[in-house]
Design a protein around this motif. Structure first.
Motif, PDB file in Angstrom:
ATOM      1  N   ASP A   1      10.949   4.531  -3.893  1.00 34.20           N
ATOM      2  CA  ASP A   1      10.702   5.883  -4.393  1.00 34.20           C
ATOM      3  C   ASP A   1       9.207   6.152  -4.536  1.00 34.20           C
ATOM      4  N   ARG A   2       8.444   5.137  -4.883  1.00 39.87           N
ATOM      5  CA  ARG A   2       6.985   5.299  -4.979  1.00 39.87           C
ATOM      6  C   ARG A   2       6.373   5.544  -3.606  1.00 39.87           C
ATOM      7  N   VAL A   3       6.905   4.887  -2.577  1.00 35.38           N
ATOM      8  CA  VAL A   3       6.426   5.118  -1.212  1.00 35.38           C
ATOM      9  C   VAL A   3       6.683   6.568  -0.802  1.00 35.38           C
ATOM     10  N   ILE A   4       7.849   7.083  -1.155  1.00 34.55           N
ATOM     11  CA  ILE A   4       8.177   8.476  -0.834  1.00 34.55           C
ATOM     12  C   ILE A   4       7.209   9.427  -1.543  1.00 34.55           C
ATOM     13  N   LYS A   5       6.887   9.132  -2.793  1.00 32.62           N
ATOM     14  CA  LYS A   5       5.917   9.958  -3.504  1.00 32.62           C
ATOM     15  C   LYS A   5       4.546   9.868  -2.860  1.00 32.62           C
ATOM     16  N   ILE A   6       4.183   8.694  -2.398  1.00 33.62           N
ATOM     17  CA  ILE A   6       2.892   8.514  -1.718  1.00 33.62           C
ATOM     18  C   ILE A   6       2.818   9.361  -0.459  1.00 33.62           C
TER      19      ILE A   6
ATOM     20  N   ASP B   1      -2.048   3.581  -5.683  1.00 30.69           N
ATOM     21  CA  ASP B   1      -0.603   3.326  -5.681  1.00 30.69           C
ATOM     22  C   ASP B   1      -0.180   2.615  -4.403  1.00 30.69           C
ATOM     23  N   LEU B   2      -0.707   3.084  -3.264  1.00 31.10           N
ATOM     24  CA  LEU B   2      -0.357   2.456  -1.992  1.00 31.10           C
ATOM     25  C   LEU B   2      -0.889   1.028  -1.939  1.00 31.10           C
ATOM     26  N   ARG B   3      -2.099   0.800  -2.441  1.00 30.72           N
ATOM     27  CA  ARG B   3      -2.658  -0.547  -2.465  1.00 30.72           C
ATOM     28  C   ARG B   3      -1.739  -1.501  -3.228  1.00 30.72           C
ATOM     29  N   ASP B   4      -1.229  -1.046  -4.376  1.00 34.01           N
ATOM     30  CA  ASP B   4      -0.352  -1.895  -5.182  1.00 34.01           C
ATOM     31  C   ASP B   4       0.939  -2.231  -4.441  1.00 34.01           C
ATOM     32  N   ILE B   5       1.512  -1.232  -3.766  1.00 38.52           N
ATOM     33  CA  ILE B   5       2.753  -1.455  -3.008  1.00 38.52           C
ATOM     34  C   ILE B   5       2.507  -2.429  -1.856  1.00 38.52           C
ATOM     35  N   ILE B   6       1.449  -2.203  -1.092  1.00 31.88           N
ATOM     36  CA  ILE B   6       1.162  -3.064   0.061  1.00 31.88           C
ATOM     37  C   ILE B   6       0.862  -4.482  -0.392  1.00 31.88           C
ATOM     38  N   GLU B   7       0.124  -4.617  -1.495  1.00 31.21           N
ATOM     39  CA  GLU B   7      -0.173  -5.946  -2.019  1.00 31.21           C
ATOM     40  C   GLU B   7       1.116  -6.708  -2.321  1.00 31.21           C
ATOM     41  N   LYS B   8       2.070  -6.037  -2.917  1.00 28.33           N
ATOM     42  CA  LYS B   8       3.334  -6.695  -3.253  1.00 28.33           C
ATOM     43  C   LYS B   8       4.135  -7.033  -2.002  1.00 28.33           C
ATOM     44  N   VAL B   9       4.114  -6.140  -1.015  1.00 25.02           N
ATOM     45  CA  VAL B   9       4.807  -6.412   0.252  1.00 25.02           C
ATOM     46  C   VAL B   9       4.186  -7.616   0.954  1.00 25.02           C
ATOM     47  N   LEU B  10       2.868  -7.679   0.994  1.00 25.73           N
ATOM     48  CA  LEU B  10       2.194  -8.818   1.621  1.00 25.73           C
ATOM     49  C   LEU B  10       2.530 -10.116   0.900  1.00 25.73           C
ATOM     50  N   PHE B  11       2.534 -10.063  -0.428  1.00 25.52           N
ATOM     51  CA  PHE B  11       2.848 -11.254  -1.217  1.00 25.52           C
ATOM     52  C   PHE B  11       4.278 -11.718  -0.940  1.00 25.52           C
ATOM     53  N   TYR B  12       5.190 -10.780  -0.833  1.00 25.92           N
ATOM     54  CA  TYR B  12       6.604 -11.099  -0.582  1.00 25.92           C
ATOM     55  C   TYR B  12       6.775 -11.853   0.735  1.00 25.92           C
ATOM     56  N   ASN B  13       5.925 -11.511   1.722  1.00 22.71           N
ATOM     57  CA  ASN B  13       6.074 -12.095   3.055  1.00 22.71           C
ATOM     58  C   ASN B  13       5.122 -13.258   3.332  1.00 22.71           C
ATOM     59  N   MET B  14       4.350 -13.668   2.327  1.00 24.83           N
ATOM     60  CA  MET B  14       3.435 -14.786   2.512  1.00 24.83           C
ATOM     61  C   MET B  14       4.197 -16.110   2.561  1.00 24.83           C
TER      62      MET B  14
ATOM     63  N   GLU C   1      -7.097  -8.452  -1.271  1.00 21.34           N
ATOM     64  CA  GLU C   1      -8.172  -8.122  -0.333  1.00 21.34           C
ATOM     65  C   GLU C   1      -7.633  -7.419   0.904  1.00 21.34           C
ATOM     66  N   GLN C   2      -6.523  -7.925   1.450  1.00 23.82           N
ATOM     67  CA  GLN C   2      -5.936  -7.315   2.637  1.00 23.82           C
ATOM     68  C   GLN C   2      -5.412  -5.925   2.341  1.00 23.82           C
ATOM     69  N   ALA C   3      -4.773  -5.755   1.195  1.00 20.70           N
ATOM     70  CA  ALA C   3      -4.248  -4.438   0.828  1.00 20.70           C
ATOM     71  C   ALA C   3      -5.386  -3.426   0.691  1.00 20.70           C
TER      72      ALA C   3
ATOM     73  N   GLY D   1       0.215  -4.101  10.683  1.00 18.96           N
ATOM     74  CA  GLY D   1       1.061  -5.232  10.335  1.00 18.96           C
ATOM     75  C   GLY D   1       1.762  -5.128   8.997  1.00 18.96           C
ATOM     76  N   VAL D   2       1.725  -3.938   8.385  1.00 18.16           N
ATOM     77  CA  VAL D   2       2.416  -3.758   7.103  1.00 18.16           C
ATOM     78  C   VAL D   2       3.914  -3.677   7.348  1.00 18.16           C
ATOM     79  N   GLN D   3       4.681  -4.432   6.591  1.00 19.35           N
ATOM     80  CA  GLN D   3       6.125  -4.405   6.719  1.00 19.35           C
ATOM     81  C   GLN D   3       6.749  -3.494   5.660  1.00 19.35           C
ATOM     82  N   ILE D   4       7.960  -3.086   5.905  1.00 18.50           N
ATOM     83  CA  ILE D   4       8.806  -2.327   4.969  1.00 18.50           C
ATOM     84  C   ILE D   4       8.302  -0.910   4.736  1.00 18.50           C
ATOM     85  N   VAL D   5       7.039  -0.745   4.318  1.00 18.40           N
ATOM     86  CA  VAL D   5       6.516   0.562   3.925  1.00 18.40           C
ATOM     87  C   VAL D   5       6.622   1.589   5.052  1.00 18.40           C
ATOM     88  N   PRO D   6       6.178   1.283   6.292  1.00 15.41           N
ATOM     89  CA  PRO D   6       6.310   2.277   7.352  1.00 15.41           C
ATOM     90  C   PRO D   6       7.758   2.672   7.618  1.00 15.41           C
ATOM     91  N   ARG D   7       8.667   1.706   7.503  1.00 15.01           N
ATOM     92  CA  ARG D   7      10.074   2.009   7.778  1.00 15.01           C
ATOM     93  C   ARG D   7      10.673   2.888   6.680  1.00 15.01           C
TER      94      ARG D   7
END
Length: 313
Positions: free
Chosen positions: A38-43, A80-93, A107-109, A170-176
């Motif tokens: 839902d945060r991605v949709i708001k973004i 907000d987007l930085r926080d979401i991407i950071e969590k997505v990257l961490f999930y896939n590390m 740093e990557q986010a 290379g961002v996962q989940i968010v673009p989809r």
């Protein structure tokens, strides 16, 4: 057993089982979850406002105030987007050291968000070519403002152009999530991996599907119900589809594809300046300047006022 007794005795057992099952398949603690979705949709909605400064604001409003409001909105949304991407990257590390992961992911986010927003002026310029293409390509359109404010094609393509940038980084989940939000809003399903040139227009739009590895050139017009899809899915030794291979067609510049057409296959290329008619099924390439149509059907037409007469066309 009464309902109250059952609720007190059995429900904790059921929810415990569900929690246990869920943890087998999902890293619940690190997933962005449905709240993150839902945060991605708001973004993406906030980015829509920023890409078209002043359009969402109550008039009258001066240019200075527009810049202040949009700047603040962009700063807030970037964080907000930085926080979401950071969590997505961490999930896939795959690194087992959380401290290393956290530093790297932050740093990557940061880099990804800065790269994306640096691209916004270029994205906005390309979106204007899409708006102009809609105006030029639709005789019912009376102004470019009408297209911006009401055409589903513009909603789908503005979301796609942002989602595609994140996909390429290379961002996962968010673009989809973004692309499926566009699908929900418009009925147009564009995978964020698809590469689409400028001056792109989808007329009417409902039911259009554009696959992940599809490439579309400049000045392409598509009507409702068109599918640019995969012909087949090569399987690995375990019988699962092989990912990351070319599966969807290439559409060159200045192509028109009419309603209901289906073009399939990663080796299929539609040559520039071609016209593909309605309801065709195409699984092989065609050269530039092609005209591809089905034979016209021959319907039987009867007149209920003259029961003994039939017309055969």
């Amino acid at each position: 057993m009464s309902l109250n007794d059952w609720l007190n005795q059995k429900v904790p057992e059921i929810t415990g089982s569900l929690t246990s099952i869920n943890k087998q398949y999902i890293d619940v603690d690190n997933s962005i979850g449905f709240d993150g979705r839902d945060r991605v949709i708001k973004i993406i909605d906030n980015f829509h406002e920023v890409l078209f400064p002043g359009i969402y604001m109550t008039r009258p409003i001066d240019e200075t105030r527009v810049n202040v409001v949009c700047s603040n909105k962009l700063r807030e949304t970037a964080l907000d987007l930085r926080d979401i991407i950071e969590k997505v990257l961490f999930y896939n590390m795959e690194d087992s050291d959380p401290a290393n992961c956290e530093k790297y992911c932050r740093e990557q986010a940061d880099k990804i968000v800065m790269n994306l927003i640096n691209r916004f002026p270029a994205i906005r310029q390309v979106l204007q070519t899409d708006i102009q293409a809609a105006y030029n390509g639709d005789p019912a359109a009376l102004s470019t403002e009408e297209i911006l404010l009401s055409y589903p094609s513009i909603v789908a393509i503005y979301i796609h152009r942002i989602a595609h940038e994140l996909y390429e980084m290379g961002v996962q989940i968010v673009p989809r999530i973004m692309s499926e939000y566009a699908h929900r809003l418009t009925g147009i399903d564009i995978h964020p991996g698809a590469t689409i040139g400028e001056s792109f227009f989808i007329d009417h739009g409902t039911g259009v599907v554009i696959g992940e590895t599809c490439t579309i050139g400049k000045n392409v017009k598509i009507y409702q119900g068109v599918t640019l899809g995969a012909l087949s899915f090569p399987l690995d030794e375990n019988g699962n589809p092989i990912k990351g291979i070319k599966r969807h067609p290439n559409i060159a510049d200045n192509v028109v594809i009419y309603a209901g057409a289906t073009i399939l296959g990663g080796e299929t290329t539609i040559g520039h300046d071609s016209v593909l008619g309605s309801n065709i099924w195409l699984t092989h390439s065609v050269p530039p300047y092609s005209r591809v149509y089905n034979s016209q059907p021959s319907p039987n037409i009867s007149n209920s006022q003259m029961k003994n007469i039939e017309y055969h066309i």
